[in-house]
Design a protein around this motif. Structure first.
Motif, PDB file in Angstrom:
ATOM      1  N   LEU A  41     -43.759 -30.833 -30.095  1.00 25.31           N
ATOM      2  CA  LEU A  41     -44.832 -30.806 -29.067  1.00 25.31           C
ATOM      3  C   LEU A  41     -44.980 -31.814 -28.404  1.00 25.31           C
ATOM      4  N   PHE A  42     -44.651 -32.918 -29.140  1.00 18.23           N
ATOM      5  CA  PHE A  42     -44.582 -34.579 -28.460  1.00 18.23           C
ATOM      6  C   PHE A  42     -43.724 -34.694 -27.308  1.00 18.23           C
ATOM      7  N   SER A  43     -42.656 -33.830 -27.217  1.00 17.40           N
ATOM      8  CA  SER A  43     -41.668 -33.819 -26.358  1.00 17.40           C
ATOM      9  C   SER A  43     -42.038 -33.326 -24.763  1.00 17.40           C
ATOM     10  N   SER A  44     -43.033 -32.876 -24.922  1.00 19.84           N
ATOM     11  CA  SER A  44     -43.683 -31.877 -23.518  1.00 19.84           C
ATOM     12  C   SER A  44     -44.261 -32.993 -22.576  1.00 19.84           C
ATOM     13  N   ALA A  45     -44.327 -32.875 -21.446  1.00 20.30           N
ATOM     14  CA  ALA A  45     -44.980 -33.521 -20.591  1.00 20.30           C
ATOM     15  C   ALA A  45     -46.417 -33.502 -20.606  1.00 20.30           C
ATOM     16  N   ALA A  47     -48.185 -32.975 -23.664  1.00 16.01           N
ATOM     17  CA  ALA A  47     -48.429 -33.581 -24.647  1.00 16.01           C
ATOM     18  C   ALA A  47     -48.670 -35.132 -24.244  1.00 16.01           C
ATOM     19  N   GLN A  48     -47.514 -35.661 -23.452  1.00 13.55           N
ATOM     20  CA  GLN A  48     -47.703 -36.949 -23.238  1.00 13.55           C
ATOM     21  C   GLN A  48     -48.715 -37.244 -22.321  1.00 13.55           C
ATOM     22  N   SER A  49     -49.173 -36.572 -21.440  1.00 14.54           N
ATOM     23  CA  SER A  49     -50.277 -36.714 -20.488  1.00 14.54           C
ATOM     24  C   SER A  49     -51.477 -36.551 -21.528  1.00 14.54           C
ATOM     25  N   ILE A  50     -51.600 -35.571 -22.487  1.00 13.90           N
ATOM     26  CA  ILE A  50     -52.837 -35.839 -23.488  1.00 13.90           C
ATOM     27  C   ILE A  50     -52.773 -37.233 -23.941  1.00 13.90           C
ATOM     28  N   LEU A  51     -51.882 -37.639 -24.536  1.00 12.52           N
ATOM     29  CA  LEU A  51     -51.685 -38.762 -25.584  1.00 12.52           C
ATOM     30  C   LEU A  51     -52.222 -39.936 -24.484  1.00 12.52           C
ATOM     31  N   GLY A  52     -51.789 -39.876 -23.352  1.00 11.18           N
ATOM     32  CA  GLY A  52     -51.945 -41.102 -22.486  1.00 11.18           C
ATOM     33  C   GLY A  52     -53.482 -41.285 -22.141  1.00 11.18           C
ATOM     34  N   ARG A  53     -54.063 -39.877 -21.722  1.00 15.95           N
ATOM     35  CA  ARG A  53     -55.563 -39.885 -21.638  1.00 15.95           C
ATOM     36  C   ARG A  53     -56.333 -40.207 -22.778  1.00 15.95           C
ATOM     37  N   GLN A  54     -55.867 -39.745 -23.825  1.00 11.68           N
ATOM     38  CA  GLN A  54     -56.734 -39.943 -25.026  1.00 11.68           C
ATOM     39  C   GLN A  54     -56.815 -41.224 -25.492  1.00 11.68           C
ATOM     40  N   ILE A  55     -55.635 -41.965 -25.243  1.00 12.61           N
ATOM     41  CA  ILE A  55     -55.771 -43.442 -25.286  1.00 12.61           C
ATOM     42  C   ILE A  55     -56.750 -44.133 -24.750  1.00 12.61           C
ATOM     43  N   ILE A  56     -56.607 -43.752 -23.361  1.00 11.68           N
ATOM     44  CA  ILE A  56     -57.885 -44.435 -22.344  1.00 11.68           C
ATOM     45  C   ILE A  56     -59.129 -43.984 -23.042  1.00 11.68           C
ATOM     46  N   LEU A 149     -53.975 -35.792 -31.076  1.00  8.83           N
ATOM     47  CA  LEU A 149     -53.451 -34.725 -32.284  1.00  8.83           C
ATOM     48  C   LEU A 149     -54.141 -33.254 -32.233  1.00  8.83           C
ATOM     49  N   VAL A 150     -55.496 -33.447 -31.992  1.00 11.69           N
ATOM     50  CA  VAL A 150     -55.847 -31.853 -31.973  1.00 11.69           C
ATOM     51  C   VAL A 150     -55.689 -31.290 -30.576  1.00 11.69           C
ATOM     52  N   LEU A 151     -55.555 -32.174 -29.576  1.00 11.67           N
ATOM     53  CA  LEU A 151     -55.434 -31.364 -28.090  1.00 11.67           C
ATOM     54  C   LEU A 151     -53.979 -31.103 -28.082  1.00 11.67           C
ATOM     55  N   ILE A 152     -53.040 -32.000 -28.765  1.00  9.79           N
ATOM     56  CA  ILE A 152     -51.473 -31.567 -28.597  1.00  9.79           C
ATOM     57  C   ILE A 152     -51.299 -30.332 -29.469  1.00  9.79           C
ATOM     58  N   LYS A 153     -51.919 -30.063 -30.619  1.00  5.20           N
ATOM     59  CA  LYS A 153     -51.757 -29.081 -31.559  1.00  5.20           C
ATOM     60  C   LYS A 153     -52.216 -27.696 -30.974  1.00  5.20           C
ATOM     61  N   ALA A 154     -53.261 -27.949 -29.828  1.00  2.00           N
ATOM     62  CA  ALA A 154     -53.634 -26.764 -29.455  1.00  2.00           C
ATOM     63  C   ALA A 154     -52.855 -26.424 -28.384  1.00  2.00           C
ATOM     64  N   ILE A 155     -51.806 -27.058 -27.738  1.00  2.00           N
ATOM     65  CA  ILE A 155     -50.921 -26.374 -26.911  1.00  2.00           C
ATOM     66  C   ILE A 155     -50.123 -25.281 -27.506  1.00  2.00           C
ATOM     67  N   SER A 156     -49.814 -25.235 -28.923  1.00  2.00           N
ATOM     68  CA  SER A 156     -49.164 -24.388 -29.355  1.00  2.00           C
ATOM     69  C   SER A 156     -50.104 -23.136 -29.867  1.00  2.00           C
ATOM     70  N   TYR A 157     -51.353 -23.073 -29.340  1.00  2.00           N
ATOM     71  CA  TYR A 157     -52.575 -22.075 -29.583  1.00  2.00           C
ATOM     72  C   TYR A 157     -52.807 -21.491 -28.279  1.00  2.00           C
ATOM     73  N   PRO A 158     -52.198 -20.834 -27.424  1.00  2.00           N
ATOM     74  CA  PRO A 158     -52.794 -20.739 -26.275  1.00  2.00           C
ATOM     75  C   PRO A 158     -54.145 -19.994 -26.210  1.00  2.00           C
ATOM     76  N   GLY A 159     -54.921 -20.148 -25.472  1.00  2.00           N
ATOM     77  CA  GLY A 159     -56.291 -19.505 -25.256  1.00  2.00           C
ATOM     78  C   GLY A 159     -57.154 -19.923 -26.318  1.00  2.00           C
ATOM     79  N   ILE A 160     -57.087 -20.941 -27.062  1.00  2.00           N
ATOM     80  CA  ILE A 160     -57.842 -21.282 -28.197  1.00  2.00           C
ATOM     81  C   ILE A 160     -59.124 -21.923 -27.619  1.00  2.00           C
ATOM     82  N   LEU A 161     -60.325 -21.493 -28.313  1.00  2.00           N
ATOM     83  CA  LEU A 161     -61.668 -21.975 -27.962  1.00  2.00           C
ATOM     84  C   LEU A 161     -62.054 -22.767 -29.151  1.00  2.00           C
TER      85      LEU A 161
END
Length: 183
Positions: A41-45, A47-56, A149-161
């Protein structure tokens, strides 16, 4: 003797890594009901966007709540055990309150409220870490990594609330970290 000295100086790093592993496992169980994680999942754009935002997010929120507010409160109320505890709880309360804004982002009030309580719980043990290790860097790492990591994992759970019960379980699973932090 040198190895013991090295281990003692690396305690903040070791504690942070152990807390991060525990937190990631706890959040994985609370929000997804399993311990799996697809590293690809980390290779997707996305996930990289999520990671950058969460570092900020980790940098900004930790510098504000644990770097500025917590230290200002300790300075006002003193570095005594009582002053530190009051500072920890007030800074965590403020951190929790700001997370009520999730309700404005479309979450139901009860989910936003429990998410706010989860943030308050995180804020307690993160503030204890900052005071114990006299550095905000461990909590920046914990905050950014756990959110990402929670938000990146959520990528593989479409529609998760992320539901009220998910946040409630996350609160319960963090209580041991609160006890350790305050001890």
């Amino acid at each position: 003797m040198t190895k013991l000295k090295t281990l003692a100086t690396n305690r903040p790093v070791l504690f942070t890594l152990l807390a991060l592993i525990y937190l990631l496992l706890a959040f994985s169980i609370a929000f997804f009901g399993d311990l799996s994680f697809d590293i690809s999942l980390f290779s997707s754009a996305e996930a990289q966007s999520i990671l950058g935002r969460q570092i900020i997010v980790g940098l900004v929120e930790e510098i504000l709540f644990r770097g500025l507010i917590l230290y200002a409160l300790v300075r006002v109320w003193g570095a005594t055990r009582r002053g530190q505890m009051a500072s920890i709880f007030l800074s965590a309360f403020l951190f929790g309150i700001i997370h009520l804004l999730q309700g404005a982002a479309g979450r139901s009030f009860d989910t936003a409220l429990v998410a706010s309580i989860e943030a308050l719980i995180s804020g307690i043990w993160w503030a204890a870490i900052v005071l114990l290790w006299t550095s905000v860097w461990p909590t920046i790492l914990l905050h950014a990594a756990s959110n990402a990591l929670v938000l990146i994992k959520a990528i593989s759970y479409p529609g998760i609330l992320f539901s009220t019960s998910d946040y409630a379980l996350a609160v319960l699973l963090q209580l041991p970290l609160v006890v350790i932090g305050l001890w």
